[in-house]
Design a protein around this motif. Structure first.
Motif, PDB file in Angstrom:
ATOM      1  N   SER A 221       0.689  -1.068  -0.102  1.00  0.00           N
ATOM      2  CA  SER A 221       0.068   0.038   0.084  1.00  0.00           C
ATOM      3  C   SER A 221       0.823   1.166   0.060  1.00  0.00           C
ATOM      4  O   SER A 221       1.851   1.210   0.342  1.00  0.00           O
ATOM      5  CB  SER A 221      -0.997  -0.029   1.111  1.00  0.00           C
ATOM      6  N   SER A 225      -5.315   7.799   1.306  1.00  0.00           N
ATOM      7  CA  SER A 225      -6.460   7.220   1.749  1.00  0.00           C
ATOM      8  C   SER A 225      -7.693   7.881   0.867  1.00  0.00           C
ATOM      9  O   SER A 225      -7.555   8.901   0.348  1.00  0.00           O
ATOM     10  CB  SER A 225      -6.746   7.644   3.403  1.00  0.00           C
ATOM     11  N   CYS A 249      -4.508   1.512  -2.002  1.00  0.00           N
ATOM     12  CA  CYS A 249      -4.779   2.747  -0.938  1.00  0.00           C
ATOM     13  C   CYS A 249      -4.572   2.237   0.427  1.00  0.00           C
ATOM     14  O   CYS A 249      -4.682   0.770   0.505  1.00  0.00           O
ATOM     15  CB  CYS A 249      -6.257   3.127  -0.900  1.00  0.00           C
ATOM     16  N   HIS A 250      -4.401   2.753   1.330  1.00  0.00           N
ATOM     17  CA  HIS A 250      -4.038   2.441   2.892  1.00  0.00           C
ATOM     18  C   HIS A 250      -5.161   2.012   3.575  1.00  0.00           C
ATOM     19  O   HIS A 250      -5.412   0.942   4.182  1.00  0.00           O
ATOM     20  CB  HIS A 250      -3.024   3.349   3.515  1.00  0.00           C
ATOM     21  N   ASN A 251      -6.388   2.738   3.211  1.00  0.00           N
ATOM     22  CA  ASN A 251      -7.677   2.490   3.792  1.00  0.00           C
ATOM     23  C   ASN A 251      -8.779   3.307   3.232  1.00  0.00           C
ATOM     24  O   ASN A 251      -8.409   4.226   2.372  1.00  0.00           O
ATOM     25  CB  ASN A 251      -7.895   2.800   5.409  1.00  0.00           C
ATOM     26  N   VAL A 252      -9.903   2.930   3.338  1.00  0.00           N
ATOM     27  CA  VAL A 252     -11.192   3.592   2.858  1.00  0.00           C
ATOM     28  C   VAL A 252     -12.038   3.869   3.927  1.00  0.00           C
ATOM     29  O   VAL A 252     -12.377   3.176   4.704  1.00  0.00           O
ATOM     30  CB  VAL A 252     -11.828   2.819   1.819  1.00  0.00           C
ATOM     31  N   HIS A 291      -9.020   8.342  11.999  1.00  0.00           N
ATOM     32  CA  HIS A 291      -8.362   7.254  11.055  1.00  0.00           C
ATOM     33  C   HIS A 291      -7.391   7.960   9.920  1.00  0.00           C
ATOM     34  O   HIS A 291      -6.743   6.893   9.431  1.00  0.00           O
ATOM     35  CB  HIS A 291      -9.434   6.547  10.476  1.00  0.00           C
ATOM     36  N   LEU A 292      -6.967   9.121  10.083  1.00  0.00           N
ATOM     37  CA  LEU A 292      -5.920   9.619   9.288  1.00  0.00           C
ATOM     38  C   LEU A 292      -4.873   9.974  10.083  1.00  0.00           C
ATOM     39  O   LEU A 292      -4.782  10.352  11.336  1.00  0.00           O
ATOM     40  CB  LEU A 292      -6.425  11.050   8.755  1.00  0.00           C
ATOM     41  N   ALA A 378      -5.033  12.216   1.608  1.00  0.00           N
ATOM     42  CA  ALA A 378      -6.176  11.698   1.691  1.00  0.00           C
ATOM     43  C   ALA A 378      -7.307  12.484   0.443  1.00  0.00           C
ATOM     44  O   ALA A 378      -6.870  13.622   0.432  1.00  0.00           O
ATOM     45  CB  ALA A 378      -7.052  11.936   2.911  1.00  0.00           C
ATOM     46  N   PHE A 451       1.833   3.747   6.952  1.00  0.00           N
ATOM     47  CA  PHE A 451       1.347   2.965   5.874  1.00  0.00           C
ATOM     48  C   PHE A 451       2.029   1.982   5.272  1.00  0.00           C
ATOM     49  O   PHE A 451       1.528   1.158   4.353  1.00  0.00           O
ATOM     50  CB  PHE A 451       1.103   4.129   4.662  1.00  0.00           C
TER      51      PHE A 451
END
Length: 452
Positions: A221, A225, A249-252, A291-292, A378, A451
């Motif tokens: 990743s 984000s 991407c690291h997360n959604v 979450h960021l 992000a 990340f």
């Protein structure tokens, strides 16, 4: 010959009145005719009143037998109807059918569903409800590939319905030891399936926790984000999740107002992306910031800022209104001709006085191909109906982000939100990889380590 036949017919008609009743004794009643009486009670035979009968008493029975006395003019005998035996046999047969029959495949036990088993229909119907998924913590997965992806990521299976043993063998059986396996007919699966061509396997899983799943692509990743804001279309959200997984991407992060990530249509469009990167649903904007990483730069996608060169004039008109709008001033569905006729009452607010003196955030715009991903980043994508929330633009202003636009040909309103997300995500991936390949291109903050 004809005379002989007439005599035989006459003889048969004379003997027609004699009958033999069932029982140990023989009771013969001679009568010329009988009248059938129809009542609510069981049908019985009525004799004519002025008709004489000759009753032949039964022979005496041997000792030890219970002989029931027969009254004159009536025949009473206990007859055992074969229908009773059939009903009892059918009840026993149904009981045996509904009993759980255990079979095994490669050392793993499974059940054979009875014809009246309603577990499949009941579970499928409730698992399709968002309220049930959120309160009961269950999700529905259909198809071999999606179920295998969930098992590889460490999701907990509860019940698996399959049509044939070969379909069951296609799954990793060592990860189904704690699940209840039920073999059902393919017609039942086809009845409850959402697919045109069902694969013959449906599974009920516990709603997975994104922080506890094992993602195989976690090491590949990039510090990028995706934040989905007011994405209401299931197909668009599923496509965006698939693009986010493909871009590394690291997360959604899904804000409140988005469609549920575990909807069947979202699952089909995502093609297993739910088990390739963490997805956090139903977040408030305060939870989104948690979450960021810190520091992080939040950019918003806005197509309307690149329509022409008169952006400064439009910004002054927007700030003069002193009223925010979710879909009016920022977002994929906002267009310049409709900007002056915007319906501001669509924005949910406690009172009109709350909007007095409130100005929209000022965020600079730039084309998407210019440099904007130089640190943990992000990207916020708004829905096509409601657009971006004001909170998203405020977060971009707070983190010194930009408003990114994709130049399109004249007279084209905008791109699809999922299409725009794919373009921006892969552009951000390219810029981040380019930065990492430069000499000394390491992250200057500890945020980049989160990340990797």
């Amino acid at each position: 010959m004809a005379a002989y036949m007439r005599s035989v017919i006459c003889l048969v008609s004379m003997e027609r009145s004699a009958f033999l009743s069932r029982g140990d004794g023989v009771v013969i009643v001679e009568s010329k005719r009988y009248v059938r009486g129809l009542r609510r009670k069981p049908v019985r035979v009525l004799m004519p009143e002025n008709e004489t009968h000759k009753v032949i008493k039964p022979r005496p029975q041997p000792a030890g037998r219970d002989v029931q006395r027969q009254k004159v003019g009536k025949v009473t005998a206990t007859v055992k109807h074969p229908e009773e035996d059939f009903v009892k046999a059918s009840n026993v047969h149904s009981t045996v059918k509904h009993a759980v029959v255990k079979d095994q495949v490669d050392g793993l036990s499974f059940e054979r569903a009875s014809p009246g088993d309603k577990r499949l229909g009941r579970l499928v119907s409730v698992a399709r409800s968002r309220t049930f998924r959120e309160h009961q913590g269950k999700i529905l997965l259909e198809g071999r590939r999606l179920i295998c992806d969930a098992l590889d990521a460490g999701a907990n299976p509860q019940m698996v319905f399959f049509s044939t043993v070969d379909r069951l063998r296609e799954l990793p059986l060592d990860k189904l030891k704690r699940a209840t396996l039920v073999k059902v007919k393919f017609e039942d699966i086809k009845l409850w399936s959402d697919l045109v061509a069902p694969q013959g396997v449906i599974a009920i899983f516990s709603r997975p926790d994104p922080s506890r799943l094992n993602f195989a692509s976690k090491g590949h990743s990039v510090p990028l984000s995706l934040i989905c804001d007011n994405i209401r279309d299931p197909g668009n959200l599923g496509t965006m999740l698939r693009c986010a997984a493909a871009a590394g991407c690291h997360n959604v992060l899904l804000t409140k107002g988005c469609v549920d990530a575990w909807e069947p249509k979202v699952l089909r469009a995502a093609m297993g992306a739910h088990f390739r990167l963490p997805i956090y649903p139903s977040l408030d904007w305060d939870d989104v910031e948690k979450h960021l990483p810190k520091p992080v730069t939040v950019h918003v996608a806005d197509h309307s800022c690149g329509t022409d060169g008169s952006r400064e004039t439009e910004d002054s008109q927007v700030n003069a209104s002193h009223k925010p709008s979710k879909a009016g001033d920022y977002g994929w569905v906002s267009t310049k001709p409709n900007r002056n006729n915007m319906r501001y009452e669509e924005y949910d607010s406690d009172s009109d006085s709350d909007c007095e003196g409130l100005s929209l955030p000022r965020v600079d715009s730039q084309p998407y191909h210019e440099s904007w991903a130089q640190s943990p980043t992000a990207l916020v994508i708004g829905g096509e109906t409601h657009g971006l929330s004001v909170e998203a633009v405020q977060l971009a202003e707070k983190t010194a982000g930009r408003r990114l636009f994709i130049p399109v040909a004249p007279l084209v309103d905008s791109l699809n939100s999922a299409m725009a997300a794919s373009i921006l995500l892969f552009e951000g991936r390219k810029q981040l990889f380019k930065l990492m390949q430069t000499p000394g291109g390491k992250w200057k903050s500890k945020a980049g380590e989160q990340f990797s």
